[in-house]
Design a protein around this motif. Structure first.
Motif, PDB file in Angstrom:
ATOM      1  N   PRO A 178      -6.259   3.321  10.773  1.00  0.00           N
ATOM      2  CA  PRO A 178      -5.635   2.915   9.735  1.00  0.00           C
ATOM      3  C   PRO A 178      -4.656   4.054   9.190  1.00  0.00           C
ATOM      4  O   PRO A 178      -5.472   5.078   8.859  1.00  0.00           O
ATOM      5  CB  PRO A 178      -6.204   2.318   8.630  1.00  0.00           C
ATOM      6  CG  PRO A 178      -7.480   1.650   9.724  1.00  0.00           C
ATOM      7  CD  PRO A 178      -7.585   2.589  10.634  1.00  0.00           C
TER       8      PRO A 178
ATOM      9  N   SER B 128      -3.760   4.694   6.180  1.00  0.00           N
ATOM     10  CA  SER B 128      -4.424   4.858   5.046  1.00  0.00           C
ATOM     11  C   SER B 128      -5.520   6.018   4.977  1.00  0.00           C
ATOM     12  O   SER B 128      -5.625   6.754   4.220  1.00  0.00           O
ATOM     13  CB  SER B 128      -4.730   3.870   4.355  1.00  0.00           C
ATOM     14  OG  SER B 128      -5.685   2.987   4.878  1.00  0.00           O
ATOM     15  N   LYS B 129      -6.108   5.946   6.162  1.00  0.00           N
ATOM     16  CA  LYS B 129      -7.429   7.158   6.319  1.00  0.00           C
ATOM     17  C   LYS B 129      -6.865   8.414   7.006  1.00  0.00           C
ATOM     18  O   LYS B 129      -7.840   9.176   7.051  1.00  0.00           O
ATOM     19  CB  LYS B 129      -8.228   6.615   7.235  1.00  0.00           C
ATOM     20  CG  LYS B 129      -8.902   5.087   6.997  1.00  0.00           C
ATOM     21  CD  LYS B 129     -10.290   4.619   7.850  1.00  0.00           C
ATOM     22  CE  LYS B 129     -10.676   3.462   7.030  1.00  0.00           C
ATOM     23  NZ  LYS B 129     -11.659   2.878   8.171  1.00  0.00           N
TER      24      LYS B 129
ATOM     25  N   GLU C 226       0.139  -4.055   8.643  1.00  0.00           N
ATOM     26  CA  GLU C 226      -0.345  -2.440   8.408  1.00  0.00           C
ATOM     27  C   GLU C 226       0.285  -1.808   9.623  1.00  0.00           C
ATOM     28  O   GLU C 226       0.520  -1.866  10.455  1.00  0.00           O
ATOM     29  CB  GLU C 226      -1.745  -2.527   8.401  1.00  0.00           C
ATOM     30  CG  GLU C 226      -2.633  -2.777   9.639  1.00  0.00           C
ATOM     31  CD  GLU C 226      -3.875  -2.482   9.658  1.00  0.00           C
ATOM     32  OE1 GLU C 226      -4.573  -2.094   8.601  1.00  0.00           O
ATOM     33  OE2 GLU C 226      -4.783  -2.718  10.521  1.00  0.00           O
ATOM     34  N   THR C 227      -0.022  -0.477   9.133  1.00  0.00           N
ATOM     35  CA  THR C 227       0.568   0.702  10.026  1.00  0.00           C
ATOM     36  C   THR C 227      -0.856   1.436  10.458  1.00  0.00           C
ATOM     37  O   THR C 227      -1.600   1.703   9.691  1.00  0.00           O
ATOM     38  CB  THR C 227       1.193   1.821   9.219  1.00  0.00           C
ATOM     39  OG1 THR C 227       2.262   1.031   8.690  1.00  0.00           O
ATOM     40  CG2 THR C 227       1.734   2.981  10.181  1.00  0.00           C
TER      41      THR C 227
ATOM     42  N   TYR D 210      -8.235  13.941  10.152  1.00  0.00           N
ATOM     43  CA  TYR D 210      -9.154  12.601  10.163  1.00  0.00           C
ATOM     44  C   TYR D 210     -10.515  13.066  10.442  1.00  0.00           C
ATOM     45  O   TYR D 210     -10.920  13.705  11.393  1.00  0.00           O
ATOM     46  CB  TYR D 210      -8.757  11.869  11.250  1.00  0.00           C
ATOM     47  CG  TYR D 210      -9.378  10.505  11.555  1.00  0.00           C
ATOM     48  CD1 TYR D 210      -9.486   9.527  10.344  1.00  0.00           C
ATOM     49  CD2 TYR D 210     -10.130  10.260  12.504  1.00  0.00           C
ATOM     50  CE1 TYR D 210     -10.438   8.549  10.583  1.00  0.00           C
ATOM     51  CE2 TYR D 210     -10.788   9.273  12.857  1.00  0.00           C
ATOM     52  CZ  TYR D 210     -11.010   8.316  11.733  1.00  0.00           C
ATOM     53  OH  TYR D 210     -12.007   7.071  12.049  1.00  0.00           O
TER      54      TYR D 210
ATOM     55  N   GLN E 293      -4.449  12.082   6.832  1.00  0.00           N
ATOM     56  CA  GLN E 293      -3.702  13.011   5.917  1.00  0.00           C
ATOM     57  C   GLN E 293      -2.920  13.923   6.411  1.00  0.00           C
ATOM     58  O   GLN E 293      -3.418  14.384   7.789  1.00  0.00           O
ATOM     59  CB  GLN E 293      -4.768  13.625   4.894  1.00  0.00           C
ATOM     60  CG  GLN E 293      -5.412  12.677   3.869  1.00  0.00           C
ATOM     61  CD  GLN E 293      -6.334  13.664   3.116  1.00  0.00           C
ATOM     62  OE1 GLN E 293      -6.703  14.874   3.321  1.00  0.00           O
ATOM     63  NE2 GLN E 293      -6.665  13.366   1.915  1.00  0.00           N
TER      64      GLN E 293
ATOM     65  N   PRO F  91       0.907  -1.268  -0.076  1.00  0.00           N
ATOM     66  CA  PRO F  91      -0.110  -0.005   0.096  1.00  0.00           C
ATOM     67  C   PRO F  91       1.113   1.453  -0.001  1.00  0.00           C
ATOM     68  O   PRO F  91       1.935   1.237   0.805  1.00  0.00           O
ATOM     69  CB  PRO F  91      -0.748  -0.126   1.278  1.00  0.00           C
ATOM     70  CG  PRO F  91       0.105  -0.977   2.165  1.00  0.00           C
ATOM     71  CD  PRO F  91       0.663  -1.824   1.352  1.00  0.00           C
TER      72      PRO F  91
ATOM     73  N   GLU G  13       1.288   4.451   1.585  1.00  0.00           N
ATOM     74  CA  GLU G  13       0.564   4.890   2.856  1.00  0.00           C
ATOM     75  C   GLU G  13       1.410   6.396   3.188  1.00  0.00           C
ATOM     76  O   GLU G  13       2.561   6.470   2.738  1.00  0.00           O
ATOM     77  CB  GLU G  13       1.246   3.850   3.791  1.00  0.00           C
ATOM     78  CG  GLU G  13       0.668   2.731   3.971  1.00  0.00           C
ATOM     79  CD  GLU G  13       0.908   2.002   4.939  1.00  0.00           C
ATOM     80  OE1 GLU G  13       1.928   2.141   5.704  1.00  0.00           O
ATOM     81  OE2 GLU G  13       0.268   1.075   5.348  1.00  0.00           O
ATOM     82  N   PRO G  14       0.532   7.500   3.637  1.00  0.00           N
ATOM     83  CA  PRO G  14       1.213   8.705   3.942  1.00  0.00           C
ATOM     84  C   PRO G  14       2.066   8.307   5.108  1.00  0.00           C
ATOM     85  O   PRO G  14       2.341   7.396   5.908  1.00  0.00           O
ATOM     86  CB  PRO G  14       0.043   9.326   4.500  1.00  0.00           C
ATOM     87  CG  PRO G  14      -0.862   8.481   5.094  1.00  0.00           C
ATOM     88  CD  PRO G  14      -0.935   7.102   4.149  1.00  0.00           C
TER      89      PRO G  14
END
Length: 210
Positions: free
Chosen positions: A203, A205-206, A190-191, A174, A208, A161, A163-164
């Motif tokens: 997660p 990925s959600k 996963e992170t 968020y 920014q 993925p 990922e940021p």
């Protein structure tokens, strides 16, 4: 056939560790010849005992012991012929110059796809094989049985993925609000991030960067 090389893979993301291990196993290297660690401190402690031939590591620019510094410590203390390959989210002319100075086989910019890592690692191994008869025999044998193409061994390719980059203390957005990242944890491939003042993990990925 005994393994001609031992590999130490160091990356905070479990997905990168998993794919690197699968990739090397696809070339015929045994599980015992591949050691994966999540950070440089663990890699140094384990590496002094493992005595790797090839270090594949993230740059870890914010760590007390960076990836390049880990390479220099292992080379000095136990592995004088250690080879290096680097991965980094930031690749500047300074990074490139330092990588060249250390003799790194590659400096791969993150985020990358599984296919990009596969291709880059394949080239590095082919370069090593020119001066290593045992490795050349291993790669030649593997590639003869590779399908459907003969240029690369066939391995399972998981999706890495994009990922940021979130670090502890960073401000993140968020669900329309600004929060502070209190803890960043890498688990189960996963992170996830715990936001300050909130229970549970989100997660990465959600999120920014704010």
């Amino acid at each position: 056939m005994s393994d001609p090389l031992k590999f130490l893979v160091v990356d905070a993301l479990a997905g990168v560790q998993t794919f690197a291990r699968q990739l090397l196993q696809g070339y015929g290297f045994s599980t015992a010849s591949i050691l994966c660690c999540a950070n440089t401190d663990e890699a140094l402690a384990q590496g002094l005992l493992f005595k790797p031939d090839f270090l594949i590591t993230d740059w870890f620019p914010k760590a007390d012991l960076t990836g390049p510094a880990l390479f220099q410590r292992l080379k000095q203390d136990c592995c004088p012929k250690l080879r290096l390959a680097l991965m980094s989210f930031e690749v500047t002319p300074t990074h490139e110059a330092q990588a060249r100075e250390l003799g790194s086989h590659f400096l791969l910019k993150k985020p990358f796809t599984a296919e990009e890592l596969k291709t880059t690692m394949g080239r590095a191994l082919e370069g090593l094989a020119k001066d290593n008869p045992s490795l050349h025999q291993r790669l030649s044998s593997t590639m003869r049985t590779a399908q459907p193409r003969g240029d690369m061994p066939r391995v399972a390719v998981p999706v890495l993925p994009i990922e940021p980059i979130i670090k502890q203390g960073d401000r993140v957005r968020y669900q329309g609000a600004i929060h502070e990242a209190q803890y960043v944890v890498h688990r189960h491939g996963e992170t996830v991030v715990q936001l300050k003042g909130q229970a549970g993990f989100v997660p990465v990925s959600k999120l920014q960067p704010a």
